[in-house]
Design a protein around this motif. Sequence first.
Motif, PDB file in Angstrom:
ATOM      1  N   VAL A   1       0.771  -1.244   0.000  1.00  0.00           N
ATOM      2  CA  VAL A   1       0.000   0.000   0.000  1.00  0.00           C
ATOM      3  C   VAL A   1       0.812   1.310   0.000  1.00  0.00           C
ATOM      4  O   VAL A   1       0.479   2.232  -0.730  1.00  0.00           O
ATOM      5  N   PRO A   2       1.878   1.435   0.820  1.00  0.00           N
ATOM      6  CA  PRO A   2       2.503   2.768   0.927  1.00  0.00           C
ATOM      7  C   PRO A   2       2.854   3.431  -0.409  1.00  0.00           C
ATOM      8  O   PRO A   2       2.562   4.617  -0.585  1.00  0.00           O
ATOM      9  N   PRO A   3       3.420   2.705  -1.388  1.00  0.00           N
ATOM     10  CA  PRO A   3       3.732   3.397  -2.658  1.00  0.00           C
ATOM     11  C   PRO A   3       2.477   3.931  -3.361  1.00  0.00           C
ATOM     12  O   PRO A   3       2.551   4.953  -4.059  1.00  0.00           O
ATOM     13  N   ALA A   4       1.339   3.260  -3.169  1.00  0.00           N
ATOM     14  CA  ALA A   4       0.110   3.731  -3.822  1.00  0.00           C
ATOM     15  C   ALA A   4      -0.372   5.026  -3.185  1.00  0.00           C
ATOM     16  O   ALA A   4      -0.894   5.919  -3.860  1.00  0.00           O
ATOM     17  N   MET A   5      -0.165   5.160  -1.862  1.00  0.00           N
ATOM     18  CA  MET A   5      -0.520   6.421  -1.200  1.00  0.00           C
ATOM     19  C   MET A   5       0.310   7.555  -1.787  1.00  0.00           C
ATOM     20  O   MET A   5      -0.177   8.664  -1.981  1.00  0.00           O
ATOM     21  N   GLU A   6       1.572   7.269  -2.088  1.00  0.00           N
ATOM     22  CA  GLU A   6       2.430   8.311  -2.671  1.00  0.00           C
ATOM     23  C   GLU A   6       1.913   8.748  -4.025  1.00  0.00           C
ATOM     24  O   GLU A   6       1.896   9.931  -4.341  1.00  0.00           O
ATOM     25  N   ILE A   7       1.513   7.767  -4.834  1.00  0.00           N
ATOM     26  CA  ILE A   7       1.019   8.097  -6.175  1.00  0.00           C
ATOM     27  C   ILE A   7      -0.212   8.984  -6.068  1.00  0.00           C
ATOM     28  O   ILE A   7      -0.338   9.996  -6.756  1.00  0.00           O
TER      29      ILE A   7
ATOM     30  N   ARG B   1       9.755  -9.613  -2.656  1.00  0.00           N
ATOM     31  CA  ARG B   1      10.448  -8.368  -2.996  1.00  0.00           C
ATOM     32  C   ARG B   1       9.410  -7.476  -3.648  1.00  0.00           C
ATOM     33  O   ARG B   1       8.382  -7.963  -4.134  1.00  0.00           O
ATOM     34  N   THR B   2       9.659  -6.181  -3.692  1.00  0.00           N
ATOM     35  CA  THR B   2       8.699  -5.314  -4.372  1.00  0.00           C
ATOM     36  C   THR B   2       9.034  -5.262  -5.858  1.00  0.00           C
ATOM     37  O   THR B   2      10.176  -5.432  -6.263  1.00  0.00           O
ATOM     38  N   ALA B   3       8.011  -5.047  -6.647  1.00  0.00           N
ATOM     39  CA  ALA B   3       8.183  -4.897  -8.097  1.00  0.00           C
ATOM     40  C   ALA B   3       7.209  -3.829  -8.560  1.00  0.00           C
ATOM     41  O   ALA B   3       6.152  -3.638  -7.950  1.00  0.00           O
ATOM     42  N   SER B   4       7.594  -3.134  -9.610  1.00  0.00           N
ATOM     43  CA  SER B   4       6.699  -2.104 -10.127  1.00  0.00           C
ATOM     44  C   SER B   4       5.660  -2.746 -11.033  1.00  0.00           C
ATOM     45  O   SER B   4       5.888  -3.798 -11.605  1.00  0.00           O
ATOM     46  N   GLY B   5       4.533  -2.102 -11.141  1.00  0.00           N
ATOM     47  CA  GLY B   5       3.506  -2.628 -12.034  1.00  0.00           C
ATOM     48  C   GLY B   5       2.204  -1.888 -11.862  1.00  0.00           C
ATOM     49  O   GLY B   5       2.039  -1.078 -10.941  1.00  0.00           O
ATOM     50  N   MET B   6       1.282  -2.188 -12.782  1.00  0.00           N
ATOM     51  CA  MET B   6      -0.001  -1.495 -12.795  1.00  0.00           C
ATOM     52  C   MET B   6      -0.872  -1.880 -11.608  1.00  0.00           C
ATOM     53  O   MET B   6      -0.950  -3.030 -11.228  1.00  0.00           O
ATOM     54  N   TRP B   7      -1.526  -0.882 -11.056  1.00  0.00           N
ATOM     55  CA  TRP B   7      -2.679  -1.111 -10.200  1.00  0.00           C
ATOM     56  C   TRP B   7      -3.862  -0.777 -11.102  1.00  0.00           C
ATOM     57  O   TRP B   7      -3.924   0.326 -11.657  1.00  0.00           O
ATOM     58  N   ARG B   8      -4.731  -1.746 -11.257  1.00  0.00           N
ATOM     59  CA  ARG B   8      -5.812  -1.643 -12.230  1.00  0.00           C
ATOM     60  C   ARG B   8      -6.478  -0.266 -12.269  1.00  0.00           C
ATOM     61  O   ARG B   8      -7.019   0.213 -11.276  1.00  0.00           O
ATOM     62  N   GLY B   9      -6.413   0.347 -13.414  1.00  0.00           N
ATOM     63  CA  GLY B   9      -7.138   1.597 -13.629  1.00  0.00           C
ATOM     64  C   GLY B   9      -6.517   2.814 -12.966  1.00  0.00           C
ATOM     65  O   GLY B   9      -6.987   3.920 -13.153  1.00  0.00           O
ATOM     66  N   ILE B  10      -5.477   2.631 -12.143  1.00  0.00           N
ATOM     67  CA  ILE B  10      -4.935   3.772 -11.410  1.00  0.00           C
ATOM     68  C   ILE B  10      -3.642   4.264 -12.056  1.00  0.00           C
ATOM     69  O   ILE B  10      -3.599   5.336 -12.647  1.00  0.00           O
TER      70      ILE B  10
ATOM     71  N   ILE C   1       2.536   1.619 -10.477  1.00  0.00           N
ATOM     72  CA  ILE C   1       2.989   2.022  -9.143  1.00  0.00           C
ATOM     73  C   ILE C   1       4.373   1.440  -8.871  1.00  0.00           C
ATOM     74  O   ILE C   1       4.522   0.227  -8.753  1.00  0.00           O
ATOM     75  N   PRO C   2       5.378   2.303  -8.765  1.00  0.00           N
ATOM     76  CA  PRO C   2       6.720   1.787  -8.474  1.00  0.00           C
ATOM     77  C   PRO C   2       6.721   1.053  -7.127  1.00  0.00           C
ATOM     78  O   PRO C   2       6.219   1.582  -6.137  1.00  0.00           O
ATOM     79  N   ASN C   3       7.239  -0.141  -7.127  1.00  0.00           N
ATOM     80  CA  ASN C   3       7.326  -0.962  -5.903  1.00  0.00           C
ATOM     81  C   ASN C   3       5.978  -1.270  -5.261  1.00  0.00           C
ATOM     82  O   ASN C   3       5.912  -1.593  -4.077  1.00  0.00           O
TER      83      ASN C   3
END
Lengths: 97, 381
Positions: free
Chosen positions: B182-188, B279-288, B291-293
Motif C-alpha cells: 500500500v505505501p507506494p500507492a498512497m504516494e502516487i 520483494r517489491t516490483a513495479s507494475g499497474m494497479w488496475r485503472g490507477i 505504481i513503483p514498488n
Amino acid sequence: MCLGVPGQVVEVNGLVASVDFWGVRREVRLDIVDQPVEPGDYILNHVGFAIRKIPAEEIEETLALYEELLQAAESDMMSADVHGELEATAPEGDGHD
Amino acid sequence: MTSVGTSKISGQAKELKFRDPAQARALSARLAGLCDEIGRESVQVMHVCGSHEQAIARYGLRAVLPKTLDLIMGPGCPVCVTDMPEVDEAVVLAVDGALIATYGDMVRVPGTAKSLADAASEGARVEVVYSASQAVELARSCEAEVVFFATGFETTAVATAAIVLQDDLPPNFSILSAHKYVPPAMEIVARIPETRVEGFLAAGHAATITGWGLFEDFVDRYGLPVVVAGFEPLDILAGLVRLVELIRDGQAKVENMYPRCVTREGNTVAQDQMWRVFRTASGMWRGIADIPNGNLRLREEFAHLDARARFDIDTRRLRAHVPSKLTERCICGTIMSGLALPTDCELFGKECDPENPVGACMVSSEGTCKIWHQYGGHPEL
Ligand code: SF4
C-alpha cells in the motif's frame, strides 16, 4: 480482507492454537504473532493467522463491534466478511502440526 | 444500544448505532467546530481500506460529518486493484489444467477476456479458499497442480509468506502472487496533480503488521498528516477528529489512534517473514497507475513455488479480446484515485450492479461501488 477477528486462546500446541470465537472452537496458526501466546489470551485472527495479541485491558472495547456484526443479517456484507474470517481458520483436529 | 440520529441514506443503511452515543455526538460536534475553524469550502481526507468504507457506509457515518468534510475512499480494495493481466495469468493457468485456489471475490473479477468464473463455467477448476493454508490442503488432497492466486495487501501477504516458509509443502503447490503493497500507492495518489487530499486515515489492521512508523517517511516527503484508526464507528470518528486537528494546525505527522492493535514498530516477526519471501516490483494497479514498488513478488530463492517460474504462462492469446463497450465506461480507477464517486459513474446501479458487475469495484465486498450499492449509496446532505 482488511478486518481481523478477535478470539480467546484455549490451548497452544506448538505453532497452532485452539481459539474460541464466540463459542466456536477453531485452529489458528501462530507463525507470525510477535508475542508469546498462552491460554486465556486474546488474539486477532486474520486469514487463519494470529497477527496480534490484544492487550488484556483492551479486550472489551475490541469485542463490541464484532458482537454487533455477528448478530447482523447474513446478507450484511461486513458481517459476511467477519464470518469469512472465521471460515479461514481450521476446524479443530485439522491442523498439520 | 441507542441511536444518535438517522442517516438520510435509503436502502439497507441502518440507524446509527454507537456503544456510546454521547461520545459520538461529542466527536461529531468537535468535527463541525474544527471545520468551521478551518473555514474553507471543503476539506478532503482519504482512507485506504475497504473495511473502513464498509463501516462508514454501514453506520451512515457521512451523515454525521460536517458538510465541508469530504471523506473519500482511495485504492483500498486489493481485489479492485488487481490488474487485468494478472487475472489473465490465473485464467490461462486454469484453462491449461491447473486448479486455481483463490479468495472468493477474485473469482468474478473480469480479466481481459474473461473472469475465473467464466473459465470455470467452461470446465476449468477454480476453488474458493479463505486462507493460504486451505489452498495447501487442497493440493495435499488432489493430484492436480494447485496454484494459489494470492491477492491482498500486507495483511494477507504475511499469511502467504508464512505458508511459503513451511517446510512440508506438497510438490503440486505453487503461488501466483498478485499481492500489493500500500505505501507506494498512497504516494502516487498524493502526487496526482488534481488531488485535493489533505490527510490520510490509515487502516488499523494493516498497520498492526507494518507499524505506524512506516508512514513517517511518507509524511516527511509529502507534508500530509496520517492518522491510524480502528474500525468501530467511534474509532473512525475519533481518528477523523485527530486528522482534521492536524490539518487545521498545518502539522504533518503520524498519529496512532488505534494503540490497542498498532505499535510504532508493528509486528516485526510478520514483517521479517514477508520480506524474506517477497520483494517489491513495479507494475499497474488496475485503472490507477503504474505504481513503483507497489507489487509483491516471490523472491528468486522461492522460484520452485512461483507459478510464474514454474509454468510458461502465455496470456497473449487472451489479449486479442476486445473489451466490451460497457467496460470502457467503467471509472473504477478514477474513483480509487479519489477523483470521482461511484455515483459519478453513469452505469452505477443501472448496467452495473452486484449481480452483473461491469468493473471490479462492484465485485468485491471491499469495492466502493459495491459497498455504496449495498448500503444505499452516498447520503444526500
Ligand atoms: S459502477 Fe460499475 S462500471 Fe461504474 S465505476 Fe463502479 S464498477 Fe465501474
